[in-house]
Each structure stands twice: as C-alpha cells, then as structure tokens.
Write a protein that holds these residues in place. Sequence first.
Motif, mmCIF file in Angstrom:
data_model
loop_
_atom_site.group_PDB
_atom_site.id
_atom_site.type_symbol
_atom_site.label_atom_id
_atom_site.label_comp_id
_atom_site.label_asym_id
_atom_site.label_seq_id
_atom_site.Cartn_x
_atom_site.Cartn_y
_atom_site.Cartn_z
ATOM 1 N N PHE A 29 0.828 -1.204 0.000
ATOM 2 C CA PHE A 29 0.000 0.000 0.000
ATOM 3 C C PHE A 29 0.859 1.250 0.000
ATOM 4 O O PHE A 29 0.617 2.185 -0.762
ATOM 5 C CB PHE A 29 -0.951 0.008 1.204
ATOM 6 C CG PHE A 29 -1.917 1.157 1.173
ATOM 7 C CD1 PHE A 29 -3.144 1.016 0.566
ATOM 8 C CD2 PHE A 29 -1.595 2.385 1.727
ATOM 9 C CE1 PHE A 29 -4.037 2.073 0.511
ATOM 10 C CE2 PHE A 29 -2.473 3.450 1.681
ATOM 11 C CZ PHE A 29 -3.693 3.294 1.069
ATOM 12 N N VAL A 30 1.869 1.273 0.853
ATOM 13 C CA VAL A 30 2.744 2.452 0.967
ATOM 14 C C VAL A 30 3.433 2.722 -0.367
ATOM 15 O O VAL A 30 3.516 3.861 -0.821
ATOM 16 C CB VAL A 30 3.766 2.252 2.105
ATOM 17 C CG1 VAL A 30 4.862 3.306 2.056
ATOM 18 C CG2 VAL A 30 3.063 2.283 3.455
ATOM 19 N N ARG A 49 -10.685 -2.534 2.550
ATOM 20 C CA ARG A 49 -10.930 -1.631 3.675
ATOM 21 C C ARG A 49 -10.684 -2.330 5.013
ATOM 22 O O ARG A 49 -10.115 -1.751 5.933
ATOM 23 C CB ARG A 49 -12.359 -1.094 3.623
ATOM 24 C CG ARG A 49 -12.549 -0.032 2.575
ATOM 25 C CD ARG A 49 -13.926 0.621 2.691
ATOM 26 N NE ARG A 49 -14.205 1.326 1.470
ATOM 27 C CZ ARG A 49 -14.985 0.862 0.495
ATOM 28 N NH1 ARG A 49 -15.598 -0.294 0.614
ATOM 29 N NH2 ARG A 49 -15.169 1.560 -0.605
ATOM 30 N N LYS A 50 -11.100 -3.576 5.122
ATOM 31 C CA LYS A 50 -10.868 -4.330 6.352
ATOM 32 C C LYS A 50 -9.379 -4.559 6.560
ATOM 33 O O LYS A 50 -8.878 -4.441 7.681
ATOM 34 C CB LYS A 50 -11.632 -5.649 6.310
ATOM 35 C CG LYS A 50 -13.123 -5.445 6.443
ATOM 36 C CD LYS A 50 -13.888 -6.719 6.255
ATOM 37 C CE LYS A 50 -15.395 -6.398 6.283
ATOM 38 N NZ LYS A 50 -16.207 -7.537 5.945
ATOM 39 N N TRP A 51 -8.664 -4.899 5.497
ATOM 40 C CA TRP A 51 -7.222 -5.100 5.604
ATOM 41 C C TRP A 51 -6.528 -3.800 6.008
ATOM 42 O O TRP A 51 -5.594 -3.818 6.791
ATOM 43 C CB TRP A 51 -6.657 -5.623 4.305
ATOM 44 C CG TRP A 51 -6.847 -7.096 4.086
ATOM 45 C CD1 TRP A 51 -7.218 -8.038 5.006
ATOM 46 C CD2 TRP A 51 -6.647 -7.795 2.873
ATOM 47 N NE1 TRP A 51 -7.258 -9.272 4.424
ATOM 48 C CE2 TRP A 51 -6.917 -9.164 3.114
ATOM 49 C CE3 TRP A 51 -6.284 -7.411 1.582
ATOM 50 C CZ2 TRP A 51 -6.813 -10.132 2.129
ATOM 51 C CZ3 TRP A 51 -6.178 -8.388 0.601
ATOM 52 C CH2 TRP A 51 -6.445 -9.727 0.871
ATOM 53 N N ILE A 52 -6.979 -2.677 5.460
ATOM 54 C CA ILE A 52 -6.400 -1.379 5.829
ATOM 55 C C ILE A 52 -6.573 -1.146 7.324
ATOM 56 O O ILE A 52 -5.635 -0.739 8.007
ATOM 57 C CB ILE A 52 -7.020 -0.236 4.989
ATOM 58 C CG1 ILE A 52 -6.483 -0.303 3.550
ATOM 59 C CG2 ILE A 52 -6.744 1.126 5.622
ATOM 60 C CD1 ILE A 52 -7.169 0.638 2.581
ATOM 61 N N GLY A 56 -3.336 -0.964 10.494
ATOM 62 C CA GLY A 56 -3.014 0.271 11.200
ATOM 63 C C GLY A 56 -3.962 1.417 10.906
ATOM 64 O O GLY A 56 -3.844 2.485 11.485
ATOM 65 N N GLY A 57 -4.834 1.236 9.978
ATOM 66 C CA GLY A 57 -5.817 2.264 9.669
ATOM 67 C C GLY A 57 -5.418 3.125 8.484
ATOM 68 O O GLY A 57 -4.245 3.263 8.146
ATOM 69 N N ARG A 63 -0.353 8.362 5.782
ATOM 70 C CA ARG A 63 0.788 9.138 6.280
ATOM 71 C C ARG A 63 2.096 8.486 5.840
ATOM 72 O O ARG A 63 3.003 9.166 5.325
ATOM 73 C CB ARG A 63 0.748 9.233 7.803
ATOM 74 C CG ARG A 63 1.897 10.070 8.396
ATOM 75 C CD ARG A 63 1.941 9.996 9.898
ATOM 76 N NE ARG A 63 2.234 8.664 10.411
ATOM 77 C CZ ARG A 63 3.460 8.111 10.419
ATOM 78 N NH1 ARG A 63 4.488 8.759 9.937
ATOM 79 N NH2 ARG A 63 3.644 6.894 10.904
ATOM 80 N N LEU A 64 2.198 7.182 5.983
ATOM 81 C CA LEU A 64 3.399 6.465 5.556
ATOM 82 C C LEU A 64 3.610 6.592 4.048
ATOM 83 O O LEU A 64 4.734 6.732 3.575
ATOM 84 C CB LEU A 64 3.311 4.997 5.965
ATOM 85 C CG LEU A 64 3.368 4.718 7.469
ATOM 86 C CD1 LEU A 64 3.037 3.253 7.759
ATOM 87 C CD2 LEU A 64 4.726 5.101 8.034
ATOM 88 N N ARG A 65 2.518 6.560 3.298
ATOM 89 C CA ARG A 65 2.628 6.701 1.841
ATOM 90 C C ARG A 65 3.122 8.097 1.462
ATOM 91 O O ARG A 65 3.965 8.247 0.586
ATOM 92 C CB ARG A 65 1.296 6.404 1.170
ATOM 93 C CG ARG A 65 1.353 6.581 -0.350
ATOM 94 C CD ARG A 65 0.371 5.711 -1.059
ATOM 95 N NE ARG A 65 0.279 6.042 -2.464
ATOM 96 C CZ ARG A 65 1.185 5.748 -3.392
ATOM 97 N NH1 ARG A 65 2.273 5.085 -3.062
ATOM 98 N NH2 ARG A 65 1.016 6.099 -4.648
ATOM 99 N N ARG A 66 2.594 9.133 2.132
ATOM 100 C CA ARG A 66 3.058 10.505 1.861
ATOM 101 C C ARG A 66 4.552 10.626 2.127
ATOM 102 O O ARG A 66 5.287 11.222 1.344
ATOM 103 C CB ARG A 66 2.294 11.515 2.715
ATOM 104 C CG ARG A 66 0.943 11.895 2.173
ATOM 105 C CD ARG A 66 0.353 13.090 2.892
ATOM 106 N NE ARG A 66 0.312 12.948 4.336
ATOM 107 C CZ ARG A 66 -0.669 12.375 5.015
ATOM 108 N NH1 ARG A 66 -1.713 11.899 4.379
ATOM 109 N NH2 ARG A 66 -0.619 12.295 6.334
ATOM 110 N N GLU A 67 5.004 10.063 3.254
ATOM 111 C CA GLU A 67 6.426 10.112 3.581
ATOM 112 C C GLU A 67 7.256 9.366 2.533
ATOM 113 O O GLU A 67 8.319 9.825 2.128
ATOM 114 C CB GLU A 67 6.674 9.510 4.970
ATOM 115 C CG GLU A 67 6.147 10.359 6.091
ATOM 116 C CD GLU A 67 6.266 9.686 7.444
ATOM 117 O OE1 GLU A 67 6.855 8.567 7.534
ATOM 118 O OE2 GLU A 67 5.760 10.256 8.428
#
Length: 75
Positions: A29-30, A49-52, A56-57, A63-67
Amino acid sequence: MLNHGSRGAHRRPSSKLIPPLPPEFAQQFVEGGWRRIERVYGARNDLVRKWIAMAGGERELKRLRREYMAGRRKG
C-alpha cells in the motif's frame, strides 16, 4: 419430517470470512497505493478496507505513503 430447530442443526460457515492480512500488505500500500493493492491482490473493496483497518488504519497508511512519496521526490 426432520426438525431443523436450533438444537443439532447444521449451520454452514459464514461466506464472509475475512482472509488473513497478507504480511506485505502495508508495504504494498505504501509503495503503490490503492491501485497496486487492487492489482496485486484482486480483492473486493470491502476486503481491502478491512485489511487497511487491520494494518493500522487508513490515516496511518496514508501518512506512511506521503512520507514514502516525499522521499522518492527528493531523490
């Protein structure tokens, strides 16, 4: 005639069992976002959505993807 009351009646397992969270899901995902998840796992939106949530939500993964994306832009 058979009695199909609650005692002793056979119940089929739920068809909505949630497959376990793939170990590399968050990293996928990241690095690639929702589209990569769709491509790699071919999972339904409700399952994604459930896996997300399990990973960690949405807020945390985004946030991790933006970084991650900011780091890629810097070189």
